[in-house]
Write an enzyme that holds these catalytic residues in place. Structure first.
Site, short mmCIF file in Angstrom:
data_model
loop_
_atom_site.label_atom_id
_atom_site.label_comp_id
_atom_site.label_asym_id
_atom_site.label_seq_id
_atom_site.Cartn_x
_atom_site.Cartn_y
_atom_site.Cartn_z
N GLU A 1 40.37 76.33 39.93
CA GLU A 1 39.87 77.33 40.89
C GLU A 1 41.00 78.04 41.65
O GLU A 1 40.79 79.11 42.20
CB GLU A 1 38.90 76.68 41.88
N CYS B 1 38.53 67.93 38.91
CA CYS B 1 39.26 66.82 39.50
C CYS B 1 38.32 65.63 39.73
O CYS B 1 37.90 65.01 38.77
CB CYS B 1 39.97 67.27 40.77
N HIS C 1 42.79 71.63 39.09
CA HIS C 1 42.02 72.51 39.98
C HIS C 1 42.16 73.95 39.51
O HIS C 1 42.90 74.73 40.12
CB HIS C 1 42.52 72.38 41.42
#
Ligand code: GLN
Length: 550
Positions: free
Chosen positions: A507, A379, A505
């Protein structure tokens, strides 16, 4: 009918209630039950989206664009289910619904009160996600008993048992058994007080989970059992662990899932083997690899919880133990000057907002680019990589994101038109899952091994497509875009082992037994870089030794 587990906490906050609840969720899933989870947060913000990470840690984003509590990340990683925004409700969002109903006239003629209107709304939130395909719903109540804001939540879960029957509800209370140095003893009194407080709200816990740094003796468990009126088998000890993924096994050994199933009259066989295999893999992951995480909230590791977990998952995949070097972005300049970044095998630049630390992140991206250090930008991380390349390769002086310099001559990162009019701060970003089409043959396409991928987003600014051709001519590939090609979702350098950024994102989607492909390949490249780095050092050391001998 679905069964319900309610998890409350006492004595202190940050006891790992979320991890306890998540571990239980996993254990119940391994008994073949369909489990879902929810967090009720007593604070008044509508959601954590507007809170400073120092206040609240990471904001976890769901597929449907919910900005939620970081415990939902633990839930998803442990029970391996994608949750929705409905899995997190705050006092603020509950009052918002009640007040909207009041204005609509739903309560016309009546006085609107905490009991029953607010408590009914809380129960509606719990009911709403207890769909037909759920066997067990685990609801964690945030905060600690004794907080002012928690009372309507305790009242709602108290009512619940009366409404659905005793065998359908299990109350778990998580407390702390501290070790008091001078007397050299573990103390049960705080647990006793906390349970007394819970009881004064009409809730008798079925199970008490005691957190402690050292294991509790049977004598101490007996004392808690007697003081708090729970069978001794239902006093569960969760002593500190080095590896959170071991927790389900430890809690199982302590009997947590067994006593919960007894309370709920559930009879199901447990198959622990998949989780045992995972823990064995975690324990076998020992080969060290050092990753620098360049952030601005690095003093609070919870601010980057999912990033750190994703790095670790990627390590499990490669049999590597990821050592995270938490680097304050403002200090990058100094570290570079002192040659102190050279011990890193890889770099991750996570997301963030606001100008502080941005120049340091840009410097780190440049260092990684110039020295062939594997680097993953998430990001804001992808945005700073773009700015770095614009300034130092394309020669676009003072290129920037308009977030940090609205007057930049080269706005390589800029707002999209639909974000220009936005004035409200809450829930107005580009949020949640969006598809991207990957360019065949690129590093990201090889990593995902799929032509179209979906990742979660949380941002306002975008790669400015007006500059795209200039970037691509210089070897900066826009390797994934939105299906309509308007938005750049992935970037990478052709001539670099791994310098990859994404506007998303990723993650949020990594799982302990299924490392996310981008993190997996970052760690793969970092391991290779490390071999090379240490090899070179060895050669240098040897030639140094030879020089010396001469
Ligand atoms: N501040 C940047 C934006 O709004 C990046 C956001 C992020 O990293 N989540 O686009």
């Amino acid at each position: 009918m679905a069964k319900h587990v309610f998890v409350t906490g006492g004595v202190a906050s940050a006891l790992g209630k979320g991890l306890t609840a998540s571990s239980l969720g996993r254990l119940l899933k391994m008994r073949g039950l369909r489990v879902t989870m929810q967090k009720l947060d007593p604070y008044i913000n509508i959601d954590p989206g507007t809170m400073n990470p120092f206040e609240h840690g990471e904001v976890f984003v769901t597929d449907d664009g919910g900005e939620t509590d970081l415990d939902l990340g633990h839930y998803e990683r442990f029970i391996d289910e994608n949750l929705t925004r409905s899995s997190n409700a705050t006092t603020g969002s509950i009052y918002q619904a009640v007040l909207a109903a009041e204005r609509r006239g739903d309560y016309l003629g009546r006085t609107v009160q905490v009991i029953p209107h607010v408590t009914d709304e809380i129960k509606r939130r719990i009911q709403r996600i207890t769909t037909e395909d759920v066997d067990v719903m685990i609801t964690e109540v945030g905060g600690t008993v004794g907080d002012i804001e928690i009372l309507p939540f305790l009242e709602s879960i108290r009512q619940w048992r009366n409404e659905v029957g005793r065998d359908n509800v299990c109350y778990i209370h998580v407390t702390l058994v501290p070790f008091i140095g001078p007397s050299g003893e573990q103390k049960t009194k705080p647990t006793q007080h906390s349970v007394t407080e819970l009881r004064s709200r009409g809730i008798q816990p079925d199970v008490i989970v005691c957190r402690s740094d050292q294991p509790l003796s049977d004598g101490l468990k007996r004392k808690i059992s007697g003081q708090c009126d729970v069978p001794i088998r239902n006093v569960i000890n969760a002593a500190d662990v080095g590896n959170i993924y071991e927790l389900p096994l430890i809690l199982h050994d302590e009997g947590l899932d067994t006593v919960v199933c007894e309370t709920l009259r559930i009879e199901r066989e447990l198959d622990l083997s998949p989780w045992q295999a995972l823990v064995a893999r975690v324990e076998a992951a020992t080969s060290p690899v050092r990753i620098g995480l360049i952030g601005k909230y690095v003093d609070l590791h919870d601010a980057y919880l999912s990033v750190a977990e994703s790095l670790r998952h990627a390590g499990f995949h490669h049999g590597a133990k990821v050592e995270i070097e938490w680097i304050q972005a403002e200090e990058v300049e100094g570290l570079l000057a002192d040659d102190r970044m050279t011990s890193l095998d890889g770099i991750v630049i996570p997301g963030g907002f606001g100008p502080r630390g941005v120049e340091g992140k840009i410097r780190a991206a440049g260092y990684a680019r110039e020295h062939g250090v594997p680097c993953l930008g998430l990001c804001l991380g992808m945005q700073v990589m773009t700015v770095e390349f614009a300034r130092n390769v394309l020669g676009l002086d003072d290129a920037n994101s308009t977030e940090f310099n609205p007057a930049t001559p080269h706005p390589v990162i800029d707002l999209m038109n639909d974000q220009r009019e936005v004035t409200d701060k809450g829930g107005t970003m580009r949020l949640g899952a969006y598809y991207a089409v990957l360019q065949p043959g690129s590093k990201v396409s090889k990593a995902y091994n799929e032509p179209v991928v979906s990742e979660r987003h949380r941002h306002r600014y975008e790669f400015n497509s007006a500059y795209r051709a200039r970037f691509e001519e210089a070897g900066f590939l826009c390797s994934g875009t939105s299906p309509d090609k308007r938005l750049v979702e992935f970037i990478e350098l052709e001539e670099h082992p791994f310098w990859v950024g994404t506007q998303a994102h990723p993650e949020f989607k990594s799982r302990p037994d299924r490392a996310h492909p981008l993190f997996r390949d970052l760690i793969g490249a970092a391991l290779e870089y490390r071999t090379h780095r240490l090899g070179v050092n060895q050669v240098n050391a040897q030639s140094g030794a030879v020089e010396h001998a001469r």
